[in-house]
Design a protein around this motif. Structure first.
Motif, PDB file in Angstrom:
ATOM      1  N   LEU A 113       0.822  -1.151   0.047  1.00  0.00           N
ATOM      2  CA  LEU A 113      -0.019  -0.035  -0.187  1.00  0.00           C
ATOM      3  C   LEU A 113       0.854   1.091  -0.108  1.00  0.00           C
ATOM      4  O   LEU A 113       0.569   2.201  -0.621  1.00  0.00           O
ATOM      5  CB  LEU A 113      -0.883  -0.114   1.188  1.00  0.00           C
ATOM      6  N   VAL A 114       1.962   1.182   0.556  1.00  0.00           N
ATOM      7  CA  VAL A 114       2.754   2.462   0.992  1.00  0.00           C
ATOM      8  C   VAL A 114       3.476   2.624  -0.619  1.00  0.00           C
ATOM      9  O   VAL A 114       3.544   3.944  -1.013  1.00  0.00           O
ATOM     10  CB  VAL A 114       3.927   1.943   1.614  1.00  0.00           C
ATOM     11  N   LYS A 115       3.788   1.677  -1.367  1.00  0.00           N
ATOM     12  CA  LYS A 115       4.258   1.630  -2.764  1.00  0.00           C
ATOM     13  C   LYS A 115       3.393   2.316  -3.630  1.00  0.00           C
ATOM     14  O   LYS A 115       3.190   3.109  -4.305  1.00  0.00           O
ATOM     15  CB  LYS A 115       4.686   0.190  -3.061  1.00  0.00           C
ATOM     16  N   LEU A 116       1.768   1.483  -3.405  1.00  0.00           N
ATOM     17  CA  LEU A 116       1.137   1.956  -4.429  1.00  0.00           C
ATOM     18  C   LEU A 116       0.632   3.714  -4.249  1.00  0.00           C
ATOM     19  O   LEU A 116       0.605   4.463  -5.387  1.00  0.00           O
ATOM     20  CB  LEU A 116      -0.465   1.272  -3.996  1.00  0.00           C
ATOM     21  N   TRP A 117       0.699   4.096  -2.869  1.00  0.00           N
ATOM     22  CA  TRP A 117       0.381   5.759  -2.817  1.00  0.00           C
ATOM     23  C   TRP A 117       1.504   6.425  -3.273  1.00  0.00           C
ATOM     24  O   TRP A 117       1.628   7.622  -3.036  1.00  0.00           O
ATOM     25  CB  TRP A 117       0.016   5.883  -1.522  1.00  0.00           C
ATOM     26  N   GLY A 118       2.884   5.713  -3.510  1.00  0.00           N
ATOM     27  CA  GLY A 118       3.920   6.537  -3.668  1.00  0.00           C
ATOM     28  C   GLY A 118       4.711   7.022  -2.532  1.00  0.00           C
ATOM     29  O   GLY A 118       5.610   7.956  -3.010  1.00  0.00           O
ATOM     30  N   PHE A 119       4.584   6.625  -1.498  1.00  0.00           N
ATOM     31  CA  PHE A 119       5.519   6.942  -0.223  1.00  0.00           C
ATOM     32  C   PHE A 119       6.495   6.288  -0.055  1.00  0.00           C
ATOM     33  O   PHE A 119       6.890   5.599   1.196  1.00  0.00           O
ATOM     34  CB  PHE A 119       4.412   6.823   1.124  1.00  0.00           C
ATOM     35  N   THR A 120       7.420   5.919  -1.063  1.00  0.00           N
ATOM     36  CA  THR A 120       8.746   5.474  -1.033  1.00  0.00           C
ATOM     37  C   THR A 120       9.828   6.366  -1.247  1.00  0.00           C
ATOM     38  O   THR A 120       9.436   7.604  -1.690  1.00  0.00           O
ATOM     39  CB  THR A 120       8.883   4.226  -1.793  1.00  0.00           C
ATOM     40  N   VAL A 121      10.840   6.124  -1.151  1.00  0.00           N
ATOM     41  CA  VAL A 121      12.035   6.949  -1.271  1.00  0.00           C
ATOM     42  C   VAL A 121      11.939   7.829  -2.505  1.00  0.00           C
ATOM     43  O   VAL A 121      11.946   8.796  -2.672  1.00  0.00           O
ATOM     44  CB  VAL A 121      13.584   6.422  -1.074  1.00  0.00           C
ATOM     45  N   ASN A 122      12.036   6.998  -3.613  1.00  0.00           N
ATOM     46  CA  ASN A 122      11.748   7.792  -4.998  1.00  0.00           C
ATOM     47  C   ASN A 122      10.386   7.546  -5.646  1.00  0.00           C
ATOM     48  O   ASN A 122      10.154   7.881  -6.566  1.00  0.00           O
ATOM     49  CB  ASN A 122      12.969   7.044  -5.879  1.00  0.00           C
ATOM     50  N   GLY A 123       9.465   7.199  -4.714  1.00  0.00           N
ATOM     51  CA  GLY A 123       8.089   6.723  -5.337  1.00  0.00           C
ATOM     52  C   GLY A 123       7.359   8.279  -6.013  1.00  0.00           C
ATOM     53  O   GLY A 123       7.664   9.368  -5.341  1.00  0.00           O
ATOM     54  N   GLU A 124       6.248   8.076  -6.651  1.00  0.00           N
ATOM     55  CA  GLU A 124       5.636   9.192  -7.230  1.00  0.00           C
ATOM     56  C   GLU A 124       4.224   9.033  -6.583  1.00  0.00           C
ATOM     57  O   GLU A 124       3.580   8.107  -6.852  1.00  0.00           O
ATOM     58  CB  GLU A 124       5.547   8.961  -8.657  1.00  0.00           C
ATOM     59  N   ASN A 125       3.862  10.173  -5.899  1.00  0.00           N
ATOM     60  CA  ASN A 125       2.666  10.339  -5.139  1.00  0.00           C
ATOM     61  C   ASN A 125       1.769  10.455  -6.268  1.00  0.00           C
ATOM     62  O   ASN A 125       1.519  11.118  -7.172  1.00  0.00           O
ATOM     63  CB  ASN A 125       2.582  11.312  -4.232  1.00  0.00           C
ATOM     64  N   ASN A 126       0.518   9.282  -6.142  1.00  0.00           N
ATOM     65  CA  ASN A 126      -0.879   9.551  -6.896  1.00  0.00           C
ATOM     66  C   ASN A 126      -1.858   8.869  -6.198  1.00  0.00           C
ATOM     67  O   ASN A 126      -1.520   8.127  -5.188  1.00  0.00           O
ATOM     68  CB  ASN A 126      -0.676   9.137  -8.179  1.00  0.00           C
ATOM     69  N   VAL A 127      -3.131   9.324  -6.380  1.00  0.00           N
ATOM     70  CA  VAL A 127      -4.352   8.629  -5.855  1.00  0.00           C
ATOM     71  C   VAL A 127      -4.519   7.454  -6.603  1.00  0.00           C
ATOM     72  O   VAL A 127      -4.856   7.358  -7.846  1.00  0.00           O
ATOM     73  CB  VAL A 127      -5.460   9.530  -5.783  1.00  0.00           C
ATOM     74  N   PRO A 128      -4.324   5.952  -5.843  1.00  0.00           N
ATOM     75  CA  PRO A 128      -4.581   4.865  -6.635  1.00  0.00           C
ATOM     76  C   PRO A 128      -6.064   4.536  -6.729  1.00  0.00           C
ATOM     77  O   PRO A 128      -6.959   5.277  -6.265  1.00  0.00           O
ATOM     78  CB  PRO A 128      -3.992   3.805  -6.023  1.00  0.00           C
ATOM     79  N   SER A 129      -6.327   3.529  -7.917  1.00  0.00           N
ATOM     80  CA  SER A 129      -7.823   3.530  -8.315  1.00  0.00           C
ATOM     81  C   SER A 129      -8.410   2.542  -6.989  1.00  0.00           C
ATOM     82  O   SER A 129      -7.346   1.992  -6.461  1.00  0.00           O
ATOM     83  CB  SER A 129      -7.835   2.732  -9.489  1.00  0.00           C
ATOM     84  N   ASP A 130      -9.560   2.609  -6.793  1.00  0.00           N
ATOM     85  CA  ASP A 130     -10.210   1.665  -5.845  1.00  0.00           C
ATOM     86  C   ASP A 130      -9.741   0.244  -6.182  1.00  0.00           C
ATOM     87  O   ASP A 130      -9.388  -0.579  -5.262  1.00  0.00           O
ATOM     88  CB  ASP A 130     -11.602   1.986  -5.618  1.00  0.00           C
TER      89      ASP A 130
END
Ligand code: AMP
Ligand code: MG
Length: 336
Positions: A113-130
């Motif tokens: 889930l952290v990865k999906l929301w982009g909250f990783t070191v180089n992640g890109e934040n975005n709102v994932p689909s349901d």
């Protein structure tokens, strides 16, 4: 006459040199574990111990980071098992104990889930689909982290992320190392994770400021002895989605969305820093009411900040001072 003047000048220089005080404090600073860490010892003779503690953070990061290729956690996530080290073993067992005490609000297998929301070191934040959230949630809720002899295991292709506890764990180790070396006063700041060691030179308590998650400055000061003071907040890492809403990095493992308990921050005061760190994350998810029994179980106290209220547990009654700058902004409640 000239000779006397020269003699006096030399005498004054010697006197000035002998009066110049040796530096009293020393701060070791390092960027590690996704934060700028500082270890301040109040006696500069302990500078090398402080430096060693800063180096320890780099070692822990190399072992526990979820993103560094080659870390133990990286291998665990890739292969489903990895031989443990003393640190990994301790983290698995503390994480699991806080996870079961918080009914899964703290979940070390949160990484999909952290990865999906982009909250990783180089992640890109975005709102994932349901749909993507539902899928990731299945992975998070069905996987289990465990120890089997000298191995750490994660089931069902799950993925571990110790981001909610590792800094606290590091603070425990640093405190122990400083004390073992004879340090009597130190302040360790691992970005939101504060650990005090001993008392200040004059035996006074430490005054730890809690950030105001609603704006600038501080919401309160906590006057404490030797302890961990750990804050989890919606203001430390977040992004604004295309829909204009704000999304922060603490995920509710029941919904897959950023936790929405009405809190903006939780600060936990507890002797054990790893527990304090994990509890701060969990209590942020749980909200005030469901946090109280958990805090009691771990002998911890907390300050909860919402939009208009600062509430704190009874054990902090004599330690809490509302910051003058926010008087009128917050209602103050003591939780009995
Ligand atoms: P903290 O700042 O200690 O509250 O930790 C937040 C970090 O912990 C996030 O950036 C994630 O890496 C991870 N995390 C997010 N939600 C959870 C959760 N519910 N349980 C455990 N770890 C989490
Ligand atoms: Mg935490």
């Amino acid at each position: 006459m000239k000779k006397i003047l020269l003699f006096l000048l030399a005498f004054c220089l010697v006197l000035a040199a002998s009066c110049a005080e040796a530096p009293k404090e020393y701060i070791a600073q390092i960027t590690a574990m996704d934060t700028t860490a500082s270890i301040k010892v109040y006696d500069a003779k302990y500078s090398s111990v402080a430096d060693e503690c800063a180096e320890l953070l780099i070692k822990l990061e190399a072992e526990l980071s979820v993103t560094l290729t080659g870390s133990r956690v990286y291998h665990l996530n890739k292969n489903g098992s990895v031989p443990v080290t003393e640190h990994l073993k301790a983290l698995v067992s503390i994480s699991n104990s806080v996870s079961s005490a918080t009914n899964g609000a703290f979940n070390p297998c949160i990484y999909p889930l952290v990865k999906l929301w982009g909250f990783t070191v180089n992640g890109e934040n975005n709102v994932p689909s349901d749909e993507a959230i539902r899928e990731a949630l299945i992975g998070v809720t069905t996987s289990q982290l465990s120890l089997d002899g000298n191995n750490a295991l994660i089931s069902n292709g799950g993925q571990v992320d110790f981001g909610g506890i590792a800094k606290g764990y590091a603070a425990d180790l640093i405190r122990d190392n400083l004390k073992a070396a004879g340090v009597e006063a130190a302040l360790v700041d691992l970005g939101g994770n504060i650990q005090t060691v001993g008392t200040k030179e004059d035996g006074k308590l430490w005054n730890i400021a809690v950030n105001n998650p609603n704006g600038d400055g501080y919401v309160c000061i906590l006057s404490v002895g030797e302890t961990a003071v750990v804050t989890s907040g919606a203001d430390s890492r977040y992004f604004i989605g295309n829909d204009g809403n704000r999304y922060h990095h603490i995920i509710d493992p029941k919904t897959g969305y950023p936790a929405d308990s009405g809190l903006l921050s939780v600060t936990v005061v507890c002797e054990n820093a790893a527990i304090a760190d994990a509890l701060a994350t969990a209590c942020f998810v749980l909200g005030v009411d469901d946090s109280l029994a958990v805090l009691e179980k771990f002998d911890a106290e907390a300050v909860f900040v919402s939009k208009d209220t600062v509430s704190f547990t009874k054990g902090l009654e004599n330690k809490f001072t509302l910051d003058k700058t926010v008087e009128g902004e917050y209602k103050t409640v003591i939780i009995d």
